[in-house]
Enzyme design. Sequence first.
Site, PDB file in Angstrom:
ATOM      1  CG  HIS A  25      -1.688   1.254   1.433  1.00 25.07           C
ATOM      2  ND1 HIS A  25      -2.599   1.737   0.517  1.00 25.07           N
ATOM      3  CD2 HIS A  25      -1.671   2.154   2.451  1.00 25.07           C
ATOM      4  CE1 HIS A  25      -3.117   2.871   0.967  1.00 25.07           C
ATOM      5  NE2 HIS A  25      -2.569   3.157   2.131  1.00 25.07           N
TER       6      HIS A  25
ATOM      7  CD  GLU B  64      -5.262   5.901  10.950  1.00 26.56           C
ATOM      8  OE1 GLU B  64      -4.875   6.485   9.918  1.00 26.56           O
ATOM      9  OE2 GLU B  64      -6.403   5.463  11.123  1.00 26.56           O
ATOM     10  CG  ASP B  65      -2.158   1.950  10.469  1.00 29.06           C
ATOM     11  OD1 ASP B  65      -3.117   2.291  11.186  1.00 29.06           O
ATOM     12  OD2 ASP B  65      -2.230   1.801   9.233  1.00 29.06           O
TER      13      ASP B  65
ATOM     14  CG  ASP C  69      -4.479   6.702   2.032  1.00 30.66           C
ATOM     15  OD1 ASP C  69      -4.045   5.528   1.999  1.00 30.66           O
ATOM     16  OD2 ASP C  69      -5.223   7.138   2.941  1.00 30.66           O
TER      17      ASP C  69
ATOM     18  CG  ASP D  18     -23.366   8.019 -32.632  1.00 32.68           C
ATOM     19  OD1 ASP D  18     -22.839   6.901 -32.493  1.00 32.68           O
ATOM     20  OD2 ASP D  18     -24.501   8.191 -33.059  1.00 32.68           O
TER      21      ASP D  18
ATOM     22  CG  HIS E  28       0.031   7.495   3.965  1.00 29.75           C
ATOM     23  ND1 HIS E  28       0.604   6.616   3.085  1.00 29.75           N
ATOM     24  CD2 HIS E  28      -1.218   7.026   4.213  1.00 29.75           C
ATOM     25  CE1 HIS E  28      -0.269   5.653   2.804  1.00 29.75           C
ATOM     26  NE2 HIS E  28      -1.385   5.878   3.482  1.00 29.75           N
TER      27      HIS E  28
END
Length: 735
Positions: free
Chosen positions: A54, A82-83, A147, A267, A78
């Site tokens: 990711h 958070e993780d 992201d 068309d 990034h």
Amino acid sequence: MAEYKTAGVQDVLEEARTYIRNEDSLALISRAANYAAEAHAGQFRRSGEPYTVHLNNVAYILATLHVGPKTIAAGFLHDTIEDTGISRDQLAQLFDDEIADLVESVTKIGALRFKGKDDPEYQAANHRKIFIAMAKDVRVILIKLADRLHNMRTLEYQPEASQKRIAAETLDVYAPIAHRLGISAIKNELEDLSFYYLNRKEYYRIAHLVETRKAERDESVRKMISEISEMLEEHGISFRIFGRSKHLYSIYHKMVARNKRFEEILDLLAIRIVTQTELNCYEVLGYIHAKYKPIPGRLKDYIAVPKTNMYQSLHTTIIGEEGKIFEVQIRTEDMDAIAERGVAAHWRYKEGGNYDARAEQKEIEDKLSWFRDFAVFTNDSEEETASDYMAALQKDVFEANVYVMTPKGRVIGLPNGATPIDFAYRIHTDVGHTCVGALVNDAMVPLNTELHTGDVVSIRTLKGTGPSEDWLKFVKTSQAKNKIRAWFAKRETEKKESMAAQGEKILSDELRKRGFEPKDYMEKKKIESIMKEFSAKDYTDFMYGIGARLINPTAVCEKLTNQKRPVNDEEALTKLLNRDATKKHVQTKTGIVIPGIESMKLSLAQCCLPVYGDRIVGYVTKGEGVKVHRCECANVSGQNARLIDCHWEEEDRERQYDSDIVIISEDRNFLLTDIVNTVSQSRAPMLKVSASVNREDLTTTIKLKIQVRNVDQLEVLLANIRKVEGVISAVRVSH
Ligand code: MN
């Protein structure tokens, strides 16, 4: 769905090398990639792949946008806050404050829960969140878009409920932001991915329709490309030419929103020509129009007038071989880069120069006109308090969810229900004050018309006019409200000052008339010594009293000069002005009282037609008694020596007053009928009607002579007329 590359760290570096040469910058990117891989070690995505897949792909998408090395580094990092539990300060130490701030901001947006569509505050709240982040640093949004794009590409691994929620949010929030920033490559892919997850049936139906005609269409485009190429080569122009296909969501959107048949959209065969200079673009256009018949009205020059997201190109539609219709776009390489990557292309990393994030942010604000709205408030804040300013900013920018345009394409964000008056004040305070009419999408509209996103609004102004108090009843922005109130407050002060100046003149005229030199008697000190007797609190107040005819100038003269020595050639007038104000007599025909006059020929002036409740003043004529005018009537200004005060006595419901009204309206069928109905509903007898059409701007001017009982009834009637469809203005007139 569109093919995309699954990239590794090497791909990111390779892509970065195409525009970043500095080894330190490349080393920074590698270091961020390694650090992120370590921090996320042992974490996996739902797809079963390592989490780094990711991160690598987010960084890769950023590199294809040609952003700077710090932004790519922040792309790798990034999700660390958070993780992985790493703090902003740790990032700042390991990298720098700029990168740490980027990651922190991305984390904050990630934590935002966008409200559902059912919530009425939905759009406002979402725009606001994004705008706040964007106003700080556009790079945060670029990272967030990258992201989101990768998350959408891998959405199949999410449970179905999450798929729908994330896809809806993408379509409602992120795709429009990408569009506003001009990043069409990302916008189109986000839209198609969302479309797939939200409405798979329609997605496949349209994909199938496109596929079945593909071979035939490709052949037509190929033929046309070779014809055009041959022609341009003959003229020695260097160019790239290729066919292009519309993305599925835009086809679907056009079919649904514009109610077109699939054939009508498909068309159109589409060709793009990318050449070197702006001049080349027009040359190419000239050659194409010389060879193929252009369809009238389809030429769009977005080079001369760029779209609000910076998009530039020439668009034309021509009839090619076998009567097939082609849409041709012509642009330079730079314009093409901006069309695909928008703000990112403009902001592409330039090596060697002094890179300054703040300067870049400023430049983007200059380029993206809608972005500038943030700045409007700081430039245009004359004597506004901080809380007014904050309230206006809050309401007018962050809660904006109607986006309209000036004729030049500048986008203005306004709150729901905003009107052309709100728009006018956002352009400039003076445009607001002098606004007399508005065109929305080229049609005249009443000033209280509600604006909608996409409306093109232009304001008509007339020098010397001012706002109407009625506007306060319908404007939506605090900015417009504040400006209108400020205008009236200022005018009130000015009125008082001019009334005081009038008072000075009345007094000096009076003194001169009696043979005294005004200078000798009108010193401030002398005036102050007598003003208490006239219950005035200061010099200005005293002069205002004389000007407003609350204080009798004759009495003042007598006090100042200590003598009664009228040297008047008009004895009757003097007598009148020196009357005994305790006696009064109501004139039954008009309901007007002139204190001190028992019987007097009295009539209402035909120029301004006062009605019961107006502020009035009497004018002593030579031989025709007293004519009563409205105070604001131009015919009595400067006539001070002949003016006497008068007022209305108790109202008689039977008494009617004539009034002249002029209405300006958009020309339409049944307009007159609607206006006549409105007047008769107000129970106002109509004495005269005339109408004339102005061929130039297609407006109608209607003149009415009506009868009303009082000024309140008249105001209500005017307000009702203004509500009639098409009416632009309705006012009383003086002749
Ligand atoms: Mn992420």
